[in-house]
Scaffold this active site. Structure first.
Site, PDB file in Angstrom:
ATOM      1  N   CYS A   7      -8.498   1.679   6.518  1.00 19.84           N
ATOM      2  CA  CYS A   7      -7.664   2.583   5.458  1.00 19.84           C
ATOM      3  C   CYS A   7      -8.129   2.158   4.141  1.00 19.84           C
ATOM      4  O   CYS A   7      -8.508   0.882   4.103  1.00 19.84           O
ATOM      5  CB  CYS A   7      -6.191   2.543   5.511  1.00 19.84           C
ATOM      6  SG  CYS A   7      -5.380   1.021   5.112  1.00 19.84           S
ATOM      7  N   HIS A  56       5.725  -4.808   8.637  1.00 17.91           N
ATOM      8  CA  HIS A  56       5.452  -6.596   9.127  1.00 17.91           C
ATOM      9  C   HIS A  56       5.794  -7.428   8.207  1.00 17.91           C
ATOM     10  O   HIS A  56       5.043  -7.996   7.530  1.00 17.91           O
ATOM     11  CB  HIS A  56       4.266  -6.691   9.891  1.00 17.91           C
ATOM     12  CG  HIS A  56       4.019  -6.382  11.333  1.00 17.91           C
ATOM     13  ND1 HIS A  56       2.861  -5.917  11.835  1.00 17.91           N
ATOM     14  CD2 HIS A  56       5.078  -5.865  11.957  1.00 17.91           C
ATOM     15  CE1 HIS A  56       3.147  -5.684  13.249  1.00 17.91           C
ATOM     16  NE2 HIS A  56       4.419  -5.279  13.183  1.00 17.91           N
ATOM     17  N   CYS A 106       0.872  -1.220   0.008  1.00 18.27           N
ATOM     18  CA  CYS A 106       0.077  -0.021  -0.105  1.00 18.27           C
ATOM     19  C   CYS A 106       1.078   1.031  -0.082  1.00 18.27           C
ATOM     20  O   CYS A 106       2.184   1.215   0.081  1.00 18.27           O
ATOM     21  CB  CYS A 106      -0.920  -0.029   1.568  1.00 18.27           C
ATOM     22  SG  CYS A 106       0.239  -0.003   2.789  1.00 18.27           S
ATOM     23  N   HIS A 133      -0.966  -5.196  19.214  1.00 15.06           N
ATOM     24  CA  HIS A 133      -0.240  -4.717  17.723  1.00 15.06           C
ATOM     25  C   HIS A 133       0.193  -3.330  18.141  1.00 15.06           C
ATOM     26  O   HIS A 133      -0.312  -2.577  18.867  1.00 15.06           O
ATOM     27  CB  HIS A 133      -1.535  -4.661  17.158  1.00 15.06           C
ATOM     28  CG  HIS A 133      -0.982  -4.478  15.522  1.00 15.06           C
ATOM     29  ND1 HIS A 133      -0.734  -3.017  15.237  1.00 15.06           N
ATOM     30  CD2 HIS A 133      -0.856  -5.375  14.353  1.00 15.06           C
ATOM     31  CE1 HIS A 133      -0.368  -3.179  13.639  1.00 15.06           C
ATOM     32  NE2 HIS A 133      -0.240  -4.631  13.517  1.00 15.06           N
ATOM     33  N   GLU A 172       0.363  -0.599  16.330  1.00 10.67           N
ATOM     34  CA  GLU A 172      -0.121   0.641  15.984  1.00 10.67           C
ATOM     35  C   GLU A 172      -1.412   0.923  17.180  1.00 10.67           C
ATOM     36  O   GLU A 172      -1.545   2.074  17.437  1.00 10.67           O
ATOM     37  CB  GLU A 172      -1.216   0.280  14.655  1.00 10.67           C
ATOM     38  CG  GLU A 172      -2.189   1.443  14.178  1.00 10.67           C
ATOM     39  CD  GLU A 172      -3.016   1.172  13.130  1.00 10.67           C
ATOM     40  OE1 GLU A 172      -2.905   0.422  12.036  1.00 10.67           O
ATOM     41  OE2 GLU A 172      -4.108   1.453  13.309  1.00 10.67           O
ATOM     42  N   SER A 206       1.292  -9.768  10.488  1.00  7.43           N
ATOM     43  CA  SER A 206       0.601  -8.689   9.741  1.00  7.43           C
ATOM     44  C   SER A 206      -1.046  -8.822   9.978  1.00  7.43           C
ATOM     45  O   SER A 206      -1.680  -9.740   9.618  1.00  7.43           O
ATOM     46  CB  SER A 206       0.930  -8.898   8.224  1.00  7.43           C
ATOM     47  OG  SER A 206       0.148  -8.038   7.657  1.00  7.43           O
ATOM     48  N   SER A 207      -1.509  -7.516  10.692  1.00  4.14           N
ATOM     49  CA  SER A 207      -2.806  -7.665  10.850  1.00  4.14           C
ATOM     50  C   SER A 207      -3.842  -7.620   9.612  1.00  4.14           C
ATOM     51  O   SER A 207      -4.581  -8.485   9.479  1.00  4.14           O
ATOM     52  CB  SER A 207      -3.187  -6.314  11.634  1.00  4.14           C
ATOM     53  OG  SER A 207      -4.718  -6.010  11.815  1.00  4.14           O
TER      54      SER A 207
HETATM   55  S1  SF4 Z   1      -2.877   2.464   7.302  1.00  9.64           S
HETATM   56 FE1  SF4 Z   1      -3.279   1.402   5.305  1.00  9.64          FE
HETATM   57  S2  SF4 Z   1      -2.045   2.598   3.919  1.00  9.64           S
HETATM   58 FE2  SF4 Z   1      -1.301   2.997   5.928  1.00  9.64          FE
HETATM   59  S3  SF4 Z   1       0.459   1.589   6.247  1.00  9.64           S
HETATM   60 FE3  SF4 Z   1      -1.303   0.853   7.331  1.00  9.64          FE
HETATM   61  S4  SF4 Z   1      -2.126  -0.659   5.648  1.00  9.64           S
HETATM   62 FE4  SF4 Z   1      -0.921   0.880   4.528  1.00  9.64          FE
END
Ligand code: SF4
Length: 319
Positions: free
Chosen positions: A199, A46, A17, A129, A131, A227-228
């Site tokens: 996203c 990841h 992405c 995770h 994030e 990897s989520s």
């Molecule tokens: S939020 Fe979406 S566009 Fe941004 S790194 Fe993660 S998967 Fe990729």
């Protein structure tokens, strides 16, 4: 010697992405501008193949900023970081370049805005995770973390009329809708961005794997176990009734999975390089007469701006 014919269908879109492309390019440009070593907190994305390639160019990956020499050039991964990490980096005098995906930063900003208005924030995401740790650590005040609709009943807000929610960017769109439905049922006044925090890349890859499931007997998702978004693709394939496997590399393919298959679908998580998909197709071609096609799908044309300090650091050579 190729054996029977196997229809191999590639999902579209799949793989990298814009946030992952940008994060990798940031590390490559930082290496060119400042020279090695460049320190990277957490896996930049990841995928161990991406990480190994960058290690070979002089990137050092660490779990904590404490491991980085004072003053060193440091990249924060695409997943984002908590404020305490930013502060620790500041105290060590690190030269930080932030590769947090702009779509993750958008969620941080939403959460902060809600908190500033006096709302308690519910984060829909998966514990542990990076994030999620980053987003929780960017929002002032109390943040409730839930991942499923059946966890809504246990939330005990200080004021049910002052509640907001945000979500991790890489969740299943359908599962998240269920969780949001349960939140709205219990807290009718809750505010939030609906599923819009998920996203574009996650949404598009999920749409594509559903289309793939209609065409094939078995689905192979190329991506890392941690990897989520890749895990969600595997779950969606399985939920559509197709045996679905998440594999890190062509070598992890078990041919027994394909014993009864006439058509196999391949997709890849947002952090998986296309090279790994092509190696998987090549492995299949060692055993089958491969009839290869790519499904029609959404054309992505998303690009994120680089941090200004790297904008003129020269385009890295092709990977
Ligand atoms: S939020 Fe979406 S566009 Fe941004 S790194 Fe993660 S998967 Fe990729």
């Amino acid at each position: 010697m190729p054996g029977p014919t196997l229809r191999v269908v590639l999902a579209q879109p799949r793989g990298f992405c814009a946030g992952v492309e940008r994060a990798i390019e940031i590390v490559e440009r930082a290496l060119r501008r400042f020279g090695p070593p460049v320190y990277v907190r957490h896996e930049i994305v990841h995928n161990k193949h991406v990480v190994e390639a960058l290690k070979g160019k002089g990137a050092h990956f660490v779990d904590d900023v404490d491991e980085i020499p004072a003053g060193a050039v440091t990249v924060f991964s695409a997943h984002g970081v908590a404020r305490v990490v930013e502060q620790a980096a500041g105290e060590r005098g690190l030269e930080v370049i932030d590769a947090t995906c702009p779509l993750v930063t958008k969620v941080h900003n939403e959460g902060r805005r809600y908190a500033a208005k006096g709302f308690e924030v519910i984060l829909i995401g998966h514990a542990g995770h990076p994030e999620v740790e980053g987003t929780m650590g960017q929002i002032d005040g109390r943040v409730h973390l839930i991942s499923a609709a059946n966890e809504v009943a246990a939330i005990e807000p200080a004021d049910p009329a002052k509640l907001a929610f945000v979500t991790q960017t890489t969740l299943s769109v359908d599962d998240t809708r269920d969780v949001i439905g349960a939140l709205r049922a219990r807290f009718p006044g809750i505010v939030g961005p609906d599923t819009r925090d998920i996203c574009y890349a996650t949404q598009n890859r999920q749409t594509a794997v559903r289309a793939l499931a209609r065409e094939v007997d078995v689905i192979l998702v190329v991506g890392a176990q941690n990897s989520s978004n890749s895990n969600r693709l595997r779950e969606i394939g399985a939920a559509a009734g197709r045996p679905s496997y998440l594999i890190d590399h062509a070598d992890s393919l078990d041919l027994a999975w394909l014993a009864a298959a006439r058509a196999v679908g391949i997709t890849a998580g947002a952090s998986a390089p296309e090279r790994l998909v092509q190696e998987l197709v090549a492995r299949l071609a060692e055993h089958y007469e491969v009839d290869l096609e790519t499904l029609a799908g959404i054309e992505e044309n998303v690009h994120f701006r680089l941090p200004p300090e790297l904008a003129d650091a020269g385009v890295p050579p092709p990977r």
